[in-house]
Design an enzyme around this catalytic site. Structure first.
Site, PDB file in Angstrom:
ATOM      1  N   LYS A  39       0.839  -1.212   0.000  1.00 19.62           N
ATOM      2  CA  LYS A  39       0.000   0.000   0.000  1.00 19.62           C
ATOM      3  C   LYS A  39       0.871   1.258   0.000  1.00 19.62           C
ATOM      4  CE  LYS A  39      -1.781  -0.972   4.032  1.00 19.62           C
ATOM      5  NZ  LYS A  39      -1.018  -2.194   4.430  1.00 19.62           N
ATOM      6  N   ARG A 114      -9.321   1.619   9.328  1.00 17.98           N
ATOM      7  CA  ARG A 114      -8.944   0.244   9.691  1.00 17.98           C
ATOM      8  C   ARG A 114     -10.016  -0.446  10.499  1.00 17.98           C
ATOM      9  NH1 ARG A 114      -2.935   0.827   9.337  1.00 17.98           N
ATOM     10  NH2 ARG A 114      -2.074  -1.194   9.814  1.00 17.98           N
ATOM     11  N   ARG A 153      11.966  -5.479   4.587  1.00 15.47           N
ATOM     12  CA  ARG A 153      11.753  -4.027   4.408  1.00 15.47           C
ATOM     13  C   ARG A 153      12.762  -3.180   5.188  1.00 15.47           C
ATOM     14  NH1 ARG A 153       5.994  -1.726   5.454  1.00 15.47           N
ATOM     15  NH2 ARG A 153       6.149  -3.083   7.261  1.00 15.47           N
ATOM     16  N   ARG A 186      11.725  -1.142  10.864  1.00 18.07           N
ATOM     17  CA  ARG A 186      10.677  -0.767  11.802  1.00 18.07           C
ATOM     18  C   ARG A 186      10.648  -1.737  12.980  1.00 18.07           C
ATOM     19  NH1 ARG A 186       5.379   0.367   8.212  1.00 18.07           N
ATOM     20  NH2 ARG A 186       4.444  -0.814   9.906  1.00 18.07           N
ATOM     21  N   ARG A 197      -0.110  -8.241  13.902  1.00 19.23           N
ATOM     22  CA  ARG A 197      -0.653  -7.225  12.970  1.00 19.23           C
ATOM     23  C   ARG A 197      -1.538  -7.900  11.923  1.00 19.23           C
ATOM     24  NH1 ARG A 197       4.658  -4.696  10.941  1.00 19.23           N
ATOM     25  NH2 ARG A 197       3.315  -3.592   9.494  1.00 19.23           N
TER      26      ARG A 197
HETATM   27  P1  AP5 Z   1       4.961  -1.538   1.846  1.00 19.92           P
HETATM   28  O1  AP5 Z   1       4.557  -0.752   0.649  1.00 19.92           O
HETATM   29  O2  AP5 Z   1       5.744  -0.830   2.911  1.00 19.92           O
HETATM   30  O3  AP5 Z   1       3.686  -2.284   2.473  1.00 19.92           O
HETATM   31  P2  AP5 Z   1       2.438  -1.716   3.246  1.00 19.92           P
HETATM   32  O4  AP5 Z   1       1.226  -2.369   2.694  1.00 19.92           O
HETATM   33  O5  AP5 Z   1       2.458  -0.223   3.289  1.00 19.92           O
HETATM   34  O6  AP5 Z   1       2.725  -2.358   4.682  1.00 19.92           O
HETATM   35  P3  AP5 Z   1       2.784  -1.766   6.154  1.00 19.92           P
HETATM   36  O7  AP5 Z   1       3.478  -2.828   6.950  1.00 19.92           O
HETATM   37  O8  AP5 Z   1       3.384  -0.391   6.206  1.00 19.92           O
HETATM   38  O9  AP5 Z   1       1.281  -1.676   6.503  1.00 19.92           O
HETATM   39  P4  AP5 Z   1       0.602  -1.615   7.844  1.00 19.92           P
HETATM   40  O10 AP5 Z   1      -0.754  -1.254   7.420  1.00 19.92           O
HETATM   41  O11 AP5 Z   1       0.714  -2.804   8.696  1.00 19.92           O
HETATM   42  O12 AP5 Z   1       1.449  -0.497   8.670  1.00 19.92           O
HETATM   43  P5  AP5 Z   1       1.087   0.983   9.129  1.00 19.92           P
HETATM   44  O13 AP5 Z   1       2.321   1.753   9.103  1.00 19.92           O
HETATM   45  O14 AP5 Z   1      -0.111   1.477   8.430  1.00 19.92           O
HETATM   46  O15 AP5 Z   1       5.787  -2.808   1.338  1.00 19.92           O
HETATM   47  C1  AP5 Z   1       6.343  -3.748   2.228  1.00 19.92           C
HETATM   48  C2  AP5 Z   1       7.668  -4.273   1.676  1.00 19.92           C
HETATM   49  O16 AP5 Z   1       7.428  -4.968   0.443  1.00 19.92           O
HETATM   50  C3  AP5 Z   1       8.682  -3.164   1.313  1.00 19.92           C
HETATM   51  O17 AP5 Z   1       9.963  -3.632   1.576  1.00 19.92           O
HETATM   52  C4  AP5 Z   1       8.490  -2.944  -0.196  1.00 19.92           C
HETATM   53  O18 AP5 Z   1       9.664  -2.474  -0.815  1.00 19.92           O
HETATM   54  C5  AP5 Z   1       8.092  -4.336  -0.664  1.00 19.92           C
HETATM   55  N1  AP5 Z   1       7.135  -4.329  -1.769  1.00 19.92           N
HETATM   56  C6  AP5 Z   1       6.047  -3.521  -1.914  1.00 19.92           C
HETATM   57  N2  AP5 Z   1       5.369  -3.841  -3.024  1.00 19.92           N
HETATM   58  C7  AP5 Z   1       6.030  -4.882  -3.589  1.00 19.92           C
HETATM   59  C8  AP5 Z   1       5.802  -5.658  -4.767  1.00 19.92           C
HETATM   60  N3  AP5 Z   1       4.753  -5.438  -5.562  1.00 19.92           N
HETATM   61  N4  AP5 Z   1       6.694  -6.641  -5.058  1.00 19.92           N
HETATM   62  C9  AP5 Z   1       7.754  -6.890  -4.241  1.00 19.92           C
HETATM   63  N5  AP5 Z   1       8.032  -6.181  -3.101  1.00 19.92           N
HETATM   64  C10 AP5 Z   1       7.168  -5.189  -2.797  1.00 19.92           C
HETATM   65  O19 AP5 Z   1       0.607   0.728  10.659  1.00 19.92           O
HETATM   66  C11 AP5 Z   1       1.528   0.423  11.682  1.00 19.92           C
HETATM   67  C12 AP5 Z   1       0.793   0.382  13.029  1.00 19.92           C
HETATM   68  O20 AP5 Z   1       0.245   1.681  13.328  1.00 19.92           O
HETATM   69  C13 AP5 Z   1      -0.414  -0.559  13.095  1.00 19.92           C
HETATM   70  O21 AP5 Z   1      -0.030  -1.883  13.424  1.00 19.92           O
HETATM   71  C14 AP5 Z   1      -1.258   0.100  14.206  1.00 19.92           C
HETATM   72  O22 AP5 Z   1      -0.746  -0.201  15.480  1.00 19.92           O
HETATM   73  C15 AP5 Z   1      -1.042   1.586  13.944  1.00 19.92           C
HETATM   74  N6  AP5 Z   1      -2.044   2.173  13.028  1.00 19.92           N
HETATM   75  C16 AP5 Z   1      -1.799   2.737  11.810  1.00 19.92           C
HETATM   76  N7  AP5 Z   1      -2.940   3.183  11.259  1.00 19.92           N
HETATM   77  C17 AP5 Z   1      -3.930   2.892  12.145  1.00 19.92           C
HETATM   78  C18 AP5 Z   1      -5.336   3.092  12.103  1.00 19.92           C
HETATM   79  N8  AP5 Z   1      -5.962   3.660  11.047  1.00 19.92           N
HETATM   80  N9  AP5 Z   1      -6.062   2.651  13.169  1.00 19.92           N
HETATM   81  C19 AP5 Z   1      -5.465   2.090  14.248  1.00 19.92           C
HETATM   82  N10 AP5 Z   1      -4.137   1.875  14.328  1.00 19.92           N
HETATM   83  C20 AP5 Z   1      -3.362   2.276  13.280  1.00 19.92           C
END
Ligand code: AP5
Length: 248
Positions: A39, A114, A153, A186, A197
């Protein structure tokens, strides 16, 4: 779809004041999907291309944690367990971000909403701000690939560019190609936290796909393909959505 019909006048007034470069979005785009689905990678590219803000609630929370704010101190232990931060905190943060001038032309959410209450409140916020229903894309990737991606990552500590040591490595190990920043991992990417997660996603976030399907605004992309292939598929999906509703 008729939900926001009355908001049309306000949206039209905002449109008239927009520079041409903004005209292609004009709404909220939501990337929905589990940790590691890609994403953030796609949202960053899309936001740069379309000149709209990339709003990642995860990045906002990590910024609070790094600055040691009261919100960050509250969120840190929750994030390190892989659980979701309470809705009120997230919604307050999102409302504040959307009140900034750069958000009147549309924006892309990554990692928000979420939970169903977050999605319902977002509908109200968008309506108040003169936007129609959001356009939502669900990223589907199998669990094994998600774990592999998250384990590989590394993120730039300066500009936030994301790399993957297995699939998208930087030219010089540990250094960002773009700005020379140090690459870091991270703290919530440890395997035991990623499992939590993923479980939180299944339990609290996956039901949003049905919520948005019922509103007729959900598309699905195969997120397991390469970054370039996913980007191409997203462009095609968004073009089709533009044909459907005329103002994406
Ligand atoms: P990447 O693009 O970073 O993946 P992502 O989907 O963004 O994954 P995240 O782990 O950041 O999502 P998340 O939703 O768990 O974390 P968030 O920060 O929102 O890609 C991942 C890896 O794969 C990278 O190395 C990339 O290079 C590689 N890659 C990407 N696309 C690829 C492809 N097509 N082919 C090959 N490789 C690829 O949330 C973190 C924490 O914050 C949560 O756990 C929660 O505690 C809190 N939080 C955040 N938002 C909320 C909310 N709205 N409500 C409540 N708690 C929240």
């Amino acid at each position: 779809m008729a939900l926001f019909a009355k908001a049309g006048c306000a949206a039209a007034a905002i449109n008239a004041a927009r520079p041409a470069v903004w005209m292609s979005l004009n709404r909220a785009l939501i990337f929905l999907g589990p940790p590691g689905a890609g994403k953030g990678t796609q949202a960053k590219q899309f936001a740069e291309r379309e000149h709209v803000p990339h709003l990642s609630t995860g990045d906002m929370l990590r910024d609070h944690v790094a600055r040691g704010t009261a919100l960050g101190q509250m969120a840190k232990p929750i994030m390190e367990c892989g659980e979701l931060v309470p809705d009120e905190i997230i919604l307050g943060m999102v409302e504040e971000r959307l009140s900034r001038p750069d958000s009147v032309h549309g924006f892309i959410f990554d990692g928000f909403p979420r939970t169903i209450p977050q999605a319902e409140t977002l509908d109200e916020i968008l309506k108040r701000r003169g936007f129609g229903l959001p356009q939502v894309v669900e990223f589907k990737v199998d669990a094994e690939k998600l774990l592999h991606r998250v384990a590989g990552r590394w993120t730039c500590s300066v500009g936030g560019e994301t790399y993957n040591i297995y699939e998208r490595p930087p030219k010089v190990p540990g250094i960002c190609d773009r700005d020379g920043g140090k690459l870091v991992q991270r703290s919530d990417d440890r395997p035991e936290v990623v499992k939590e997660r993923l479980a939180a996603y299944e339990r609290q976030t996956k039901p949003l796909a049905d919520y948005y399907r019922q509103h007729g605004v959900l598309d699905v992309v195969d997120g397991s393909a390469s970054v370039e292939e996913v980007s191409r598929a997203l462009k095609a999906i968004l073009k089709r959505a533009e044909g459907r509703n005329g103002h994406l």
